[in-house]
Design an enzyme around this catalytic site. Sequence first.
Site, PDB file in Angstrom:
ATOM      1  N   VAL A  58       0.804  -1.229   0.000  1.00  0.00           N
ATOM      2  CA  VAL A  58       0.000   0.000   0.000  1.00  0.00           C
ATOM      3  C   VAL A  58       0.837   1.278   0.000  1.00  0.00           C
ATOM      4  O   VAL A  58       0.285   2.378  -0.116  1.00  0.00           O
ATOM      5  CB  VAL A  58      -1.027   0.041   1.168  1.00  0.00           C
ATOM      6  CG1 VAL A  58      -2.000  -1.124   1.086  1.00  0.00           C
ATOM      7  CG2 VAL A  58      -0.333   0.088   2.524  1.00  0.00           C
ATOM      8  N   LYS A  92       6.959   4.025   6.284  1.00  0.00           N
ATOM      9  CA  LYS A  92       6.299   4.263   4.995  1.00  0.00           C
ATOM     10  C   LYS A  92       4.838   3.812   4.992  1.00  0.00           C
ATOM     11  O   LYS A  92       3.979   4.485   4.446  1.00  0.00           O
ATOM     12  CB  LYS A  92       7.068   3.542   3.872  1.00  0.00           C
ATOM     13  CG  LYS A  92       8.337   4.292   3.485  1.00  0.00           C
ATOM     14  CD  LYS A  92       9.214   3.504   2.531  1.00  0.00           C
ATOM     15  CE  LYS A  92       8.606   3.361   1.165  1.00  0.00           C
ATOM     16  NZ  LYS A  92       9.527   2.653   0.240  1.00  0.00           N
ATOM     17  N   GLY A 103      -6.358   9.061  -0.202  1.00  0.00           N
ATOM     18  CA  GLY A 103      -6.601   9.511  -1.575  1.00  0.00           C
ATOM     19  C   GLY A 103      -7.634   8.625  -2.257  1.00  0.00           C
ATOM     20  O   GLY A 103      -8.553   9.102  -2.930  1.00  0.00           O
ATOM     21  N   ALA A 115      -6.239   2.199  11.725  1.00  0.00           N
ATOM     22  CA  ALA A 115      -5.824   1.517  12.960  1.00  0.00           C
ATOM     23  C   ALA A 115      -4.668   2.290  13.575  1.00  0.00           C
ATOM     24  O   ALA A 115      -3.522   2.152  13.170  1.00  0.00           O
ATOM     25  CB  ALA A 115      -5.391   0.090  12.633  1.00  0.00           C
ATOM     26  N   TYR A 146       7.489   3.525  14.630  1.00  0.00           N
ATOM     27  CA  TYR A 146       6.094   3.089  14.679  1.00  0.00           C
ATOM     28  C   TYR A 146       5.225   4.212  15.254  1.00  0.00           C
ATOM     29  O   TYR A 146       4.224   4.611  14.660  1.00  0.00           O
ATOM     30  CB  TYR A 146       6.010   1.839  15.547  1.00  0.00           C
ATOM     31  CG  TYR A 146       4.644   1.209  15.692  1.00  0.00           C
ATOM     32  CD1 TYR A 146       4.006   0.605  14.622  1.00  0.00           C
ATOM     33  CD2 TYR A 146       4.012   1.173  16.938  1.00  0.00           C
ATOM     34  CE1 TYR A 146       2.774  -0.015  14.778  1.00  0.00           C
ATOM     35  CE2 TYR A 146       2.775   0.554  17.098  1.00  0.00           C
ATOM     36  CZ  TYR A 146       2.158  -0.041  16.013  1.00  0.00           C
ATOM     37  OH  TYR A 146       0.941  -0.659  16.172  1.00  0.00           O
ATOM     38  N   THR A 176      -3.864  -6.220  21.801  1.00  0.00           N
ATOM     39  CA  THR A 176      -4.921  -7.183  21.490  1.00  0.00           C
ATOM     40  C   THR A 176      -4.268  -8.539  21.194  1.00  0.00           C
ATOM     41  O   THR A 176      -3.158  -8.585  20.663  1.00  0.00           O
ATOM     42  CB  THR A 176      -5.729  -6.683  20.278  1.00  0.00           C
ATOM     43  OG1 THR A 176      -6.259  -5.396  20.612  1.00  0.00           O
ATOM     44  CG2 THR A 176      -6.866  -7.617  19.918  1.00  0.00           C
ATOM     45  N   ARG A 187       5.663 -10.587  20.141  1.00  0.00           N
ATOM     46  CA  ARG A 187       4.792  -9.970  21.140  1.00  0.00           C
ATOM     47  C   ARG A 187       4.594 -10.938  22.299  1.00  0.00           C
ATOM     48  O   ARG A 187       4.693 -12.155  22.152  1.00  0.00           O
ATOM     49  CB  ARG A 187       3.457  -9.561  20.504  1.00  0.00           C
ATOM     50  CG  ARG A 187       3.647  -8.355  19.593  1.00  0.00           C
ATOM     51  CD  ARG A 187       2.351  -7.853  19.020  1.00  0.00           C
ATOM     52  NE  ARG A 187       1.972  -8.546  17.806  1.00  0.00           N
ATOM     53  CZ  ARG A 187       0.982  -8.156  17.010  1.00  0.00           C
ATOM     54  NH1 ARG A 187       0.267  -7.096  17.317  1.00  0.00           N
ATOM     55  NH2 ARG A 187       0.692  -8.821  15.916  1.00  0.00           N
TER      56      ARG A 187
HETATM   57  P1  NAD Z   1       0.107  -8.057  11.784  1.00  0.00           P
HETATM   58  O1  NAD Z   1       1.572  -7.884  11.588  1.00  0.00           O
HETATM   59  O2  NAD Z   1      -0.402  -9.413  12.131  1.00  0.00           O
HETATM   60  O3  NAD Z   1      -0.695  -7.572  10.503  1.00  0.00           O
HETATM   61  C1  NAD Z   1      -0.307  -6.478   9.719  1.00  0.00           C
HETATM   62  C2  NAD Z   1      -0.504  -6.856   8.256  1.00  0.00           C
HETATM   63  O4  NAD Z   1      -0.149  -5.723   7.432  1.00  0.00           O
HETATM   64  C3  NAD Z   1       0.388  -8.019   7.820  1.00  0.00           C
HETATM   65  O5  NAD Z   1      -0.377  -8.992   7.162  1.00  0.00           O
HETATM   66  C4  NAD Z   1       1.389  -7.359   6.865  1.00  0.00           C
HETATM   67  O6  NAD Z   1       1.871  -8.243   5.879  1.00  0.00           O
HETATM   68  C5  NAD Z   1       0.574  -6.199   6.311  1.00  0.00           C
HETATM   69  N1  NAD Z   1       1.405  -5.092   5.780  1.00  0.00           N
HETATM   70  C6  NAD Z   1       2.418  -4.441   6.393  1.00  0.00           C
HETATM   71  N2  NAD Z   1       2.933  -3.490   5.589  1.00  0.00           N
HETATM   72  C7  NAD Z   1       2.195  -3.523   4.439  1.00  0.00           C
HETATM   73  C8  NAD Z   1       2.225  -2.793   3.230  1.00  0.00           C
HETATM   74  N3  NAD Z   1       3.135  -1.821   3.016  1.00  0.00           N
HETATM   75  N4  NAD Z   1       1.304  -3.076   2.273  1.00  0.00           N
HETATM   76  C9  NAD Z   1       0.386  -4.050   2.458  1.00  0.00           C
HETATM   77  N5  NAD Z   1       0.319  -4.792   3.574  1.00  0.00           N
HETATM   78  C10 NAD Z   1       1.210  -4.532   4.565  1.00  0.00           C
HETATM   79  O7  NAD Z   1      -0.328  -6.999  12.896  1.00  0.00           O
HETATM   80  P2  NAD Z   1      -1.737  -6.801  13.630  1.00  0.00           P
HETATM   81  O8  NAD Z   1      -1.555  -7.057  15.063  1.00  0.00           O
HETATM   82  O9  NAD Z   1      -2.799  -7.505  12.882  1.00  0.00           O
HETATM   83  O10 NAD Z   1      -1.935  -5.234  13.466  1.00  0.00           O
HETATM   84  C11 NAD Z   1      -2.796  -4.696  12.475  1.00  0.00           C
HETATM   85  C12 NAD Z   1      -2.934  -3.188  12.650  1.00  0.00           C
HETATM   86  O11 NAD Z   1      -3.456  -2.897  13.942  1.00  0.00           O
HETATM   87  C13 NAD Z   1      -1.627  -2.420  12.529  1.00  0.00           C
HETATM   88  O12 NAD Z   1      -1.873  -1.213  11.866  1.00  0.00           O
HETATM   89  C14 NAD Z   1      -1.237  -2.147  13.960  1.00  0.00           C
HETATM   90  O13 NAD Z   1      -0.473  -0.987  14.090  1.00  0.00           O
HETATM   91  C15 NAD Z   1      -2.605  -1.990  14.617  1.00  0.00           C
HETATM   92  N6  NAD Z   1      -2.553  -2.299  16.049  1.00  0.00           N
HETATM   93  C16 NAD Z   1      -2.508  -3.587  16.488  1.00  0.00           C
HETATM   94  C17 NAD Z   1      -2.437  -3.842  17.841  1.00  0.00           C
HETATM   95  C18 NAD Z   1      -2.438  -5.250  18.395  1.00  0.00           C
HETATM   96  O14 NAD Z   1      -2.316  -5.421  19.610  1.00  0.00           O
HETATM   97  N7  NAD Z   1      -2.577  -6.276  17.597  1.00  0.00           N
HETATM   98  C19 NAD Z   1      -2.380  -2.781  18.770  1.00  0.00           C
HETATM   99  C20 NAD Z   1      -2.384  -1.486  18.275  1.00  0.00           C
HETATM  100  C21 NAD Z   1      -2.494  -1.248  16.904  1.00  0.00           C
HETATM  101  N1  UDP Z   2       7.850  -8.837  26.978  1.00  0.00           N
HETATM  102  C1  UDP Z   2       8.533  -9.720  27.816  1.00  0.00           C
HETATM  103  N2  UDP Z   2       9.016 -10.880  27.257  1.00  0.00           N
HETATM  104  C2  UDP Z   2       8.856 -11.201  25.956  1.00  0.00           C
HETATM  105  C3  UDP Z   2       8.141 -10.316  25.129  1.00  0.00           C
HETATM  106  C4  UDP Z   2       7.663  -9.127  25.675  1.00  0.00           C
HETATM  107  O1  UDP Z   2       8.704  -9.458  29.019  1.00  0.00           O
HETATM  108  O2  UDP Z   2       9.339 -12.275  25.547  1.00  0.00           O
HETATM  109  C5  UDP Z   2       7.324  -7.594  27.551  1.00  0.00           C
HETATM  110  C6  UDP Z   2       7.745  -6.335  26.799  1.00  0.00           C
HETATM  111  O3  UDP Z   2       9.008  -5.882  27.245  1.00  0.00           O
HETATM  112  C7  UDP Z   2       6.615  -5.386  27.139  1.00  0.00           C
HETATM  113  C8  UDP Z   2       5.389  -6.307  27.263  1.00  0.00           C
HETATM  114  O4  UDP Z   2       5.913  -7.626  27.445  1.00  0.00           O
HETATM  115  O5  UDP Z   2       6.839  -4.767  28.378  1.00  0.00           O
HETATM  116  C9  UDP Z   2       4.487  -6.299  26.040  1.00  0.00           C
HETATM  117  O6  UDP Z   2       5.296  -6.476  24.907  1.00  0.00           O
HETATM  118  P1  UDP Z   2       4.734  -6.609  23.420  1.00  0.00           P
HETATM  119  O7  UDP Z   2       5.910  -6.805  22.532  1.00  0.00           O
HETATM  120  O8  UDP Z   2       3.673  -7.649  23.389  1.00  0.00           O
HETATM  121  O9  UDP Z   2       4.012  -5.233  23.069  1.00  0.00           O
HETATM  122  P2  UDP Z   2       4.165  -3.697  23.514  1.00  0.00           P
HETATM  123  O10 UDP Z   2       3.012  -3.471  24.402  1.00  0.00           O
HETATM  124  O11 UDP Z   2       5.473  -3.479  24.220  1.00  0.00           O
HETATM  125  O12 UDP Z   2       4.077  -2.962  22.224  1.00  0.00           O
END
Ligand code: NAD
Ligand code: UDP
Length: 325
Positions: A58, A92, A103, A115, A146, A176, A187
């Site tokens: 994207v 990016k 757009g 998100a 990020y 999540t 994570r």
């Molecule tokens: P994820 O890594 O499982 O999924 C992200 C997806 O985006 C992947 O499939 C990846 O291949 C795709 N992607 C990355 N760059 C791309 C690009 N340039 N073009 C097309 N596809 C691309 O992560 P997720 O946990 O599913 O997170 C999804 C969204 O939710 C993200 O924007 C993340 O910042 C946001 N978010 C997630 C959490 C969480 O706890 N899971 C928390 C806060 C925000």
């Molecule tokens: N963390 C940890 N051990 C691991 C992975 C993560 O202690 O093997 C801790 C990390 O330092 C953070 C919290 O768990 O304090 C959540 O980390 P995560 O990477 O899931 O997401 P964050 O909330 O930091 O973006």
Amino acid sequence: MQKVLITGAAGFLGSHLCDRFIKEGFHVIGMDNLITGTLKNIEHLFKLKHFEFYHHDVTKFVHVPGALDYILHFASPASPIDYLKIPIQTLKVGSLGTHNLLGLAKEKNARILIASTSEVYGDPLVHPQSEDYYGNVNAIGPRGVYDEAKRFQESITMAYHTYHGLETRIARIFNTYGPRMRLNDGRVVPAFIGQALRGEDLTIFGNGLQTRSFCYVDDLVEGIYRLLFSDYVYPINIGNPDEIRIKDFAEEIVKLTETNQKVIYKPLPVDDPLQRQPDIGKAKEILDWQPKTRRSEGMKLTLDYFRGFSEEELQKSEHRDFLKK
Ligand code: NAD
Ligand code: UDP
């Protein structure tokens, strides 16, 4: 039939959103470049008439033929270890990628939801975090790629709303978890479960007194769905306020997996937030939403998913940490 484009469709959250919108009777176009996602998460959808998949980055010009009603922009690496490994792509996708999708939304007269993340609050000095807190972010630290991309994303989204009258929605998503997280995305939920199932010690970063508040994926999807169809244009926290210290969470996983693993301590990554808990007052009031799934219940479902991996897959997905990048 209404059409929705979901970016990041092959990722953890994107794939669950595809399922939900299919279930609600939408025509779903999933888009992903597979940089951190996998087609396994959506392979069950390929046989459906109302699901299409575009393998596309994207950050390059995005074209979708025909009408489009909604866009959910979820493409972005989301695990600290992932975005440390691919920092430029992370910047990016949050900036150029978001600009392309805004757009496209303008061109199609579509409503777009982006998100965002609790990381816009950085290492927060206010607790719990409410939407009016501006945050404490280190722009040039490892997480800056990020956090700042997401802050820019919010800013450009509001600008498209203000200057072009675009229909926009901004979800600030807190940690999540659930099925379809990558076993080795680094994570904490898959990290601890993977370690326990492989018979390794659980690695706590820092002293483990840092807190997180974990939301089960089904609750998150419901919150996103309600936000999209609400008329609220400002950022809104979506997460579960049930806060826990990481060391207590590690103990919960040891009990849950009945593995008797030890915990060991490793250095805390730079700028790792000390505390994180969403204030969800706005989501409750505006969306009539709050999470329903208790951690014990959600973690059981998540563990069931990871137990589905073969011994070989488990052993192959070795633990990733910041020290052995
Ligand atoms: P994820 O890594 O499982 O999924 C992200 C997806 O985006 C992947 O499939 C990846 O291949 C795709 N992607 C990355 N760059 C791309 C690009 N340039 N073009 C097309 N596809 C691309 O992560 P997720 O946990 O599913 O997170 C999804 C969204 O939710 C993200 O924007 C993340 O910042 C946001 N978010 C997630 C959490 C969480 O706890 N899971 C928390 C806060 C925000
Ligand atoms: N963390 C940890 N051990 C691991 C992975 C993560 O202690 O093997 C801790 C990390 O330092 C953070 C919290 O768990 O304090 C959540 O980390 P995560 O990477 O899931 O997401 P964050 O909330 O930091 O973006």
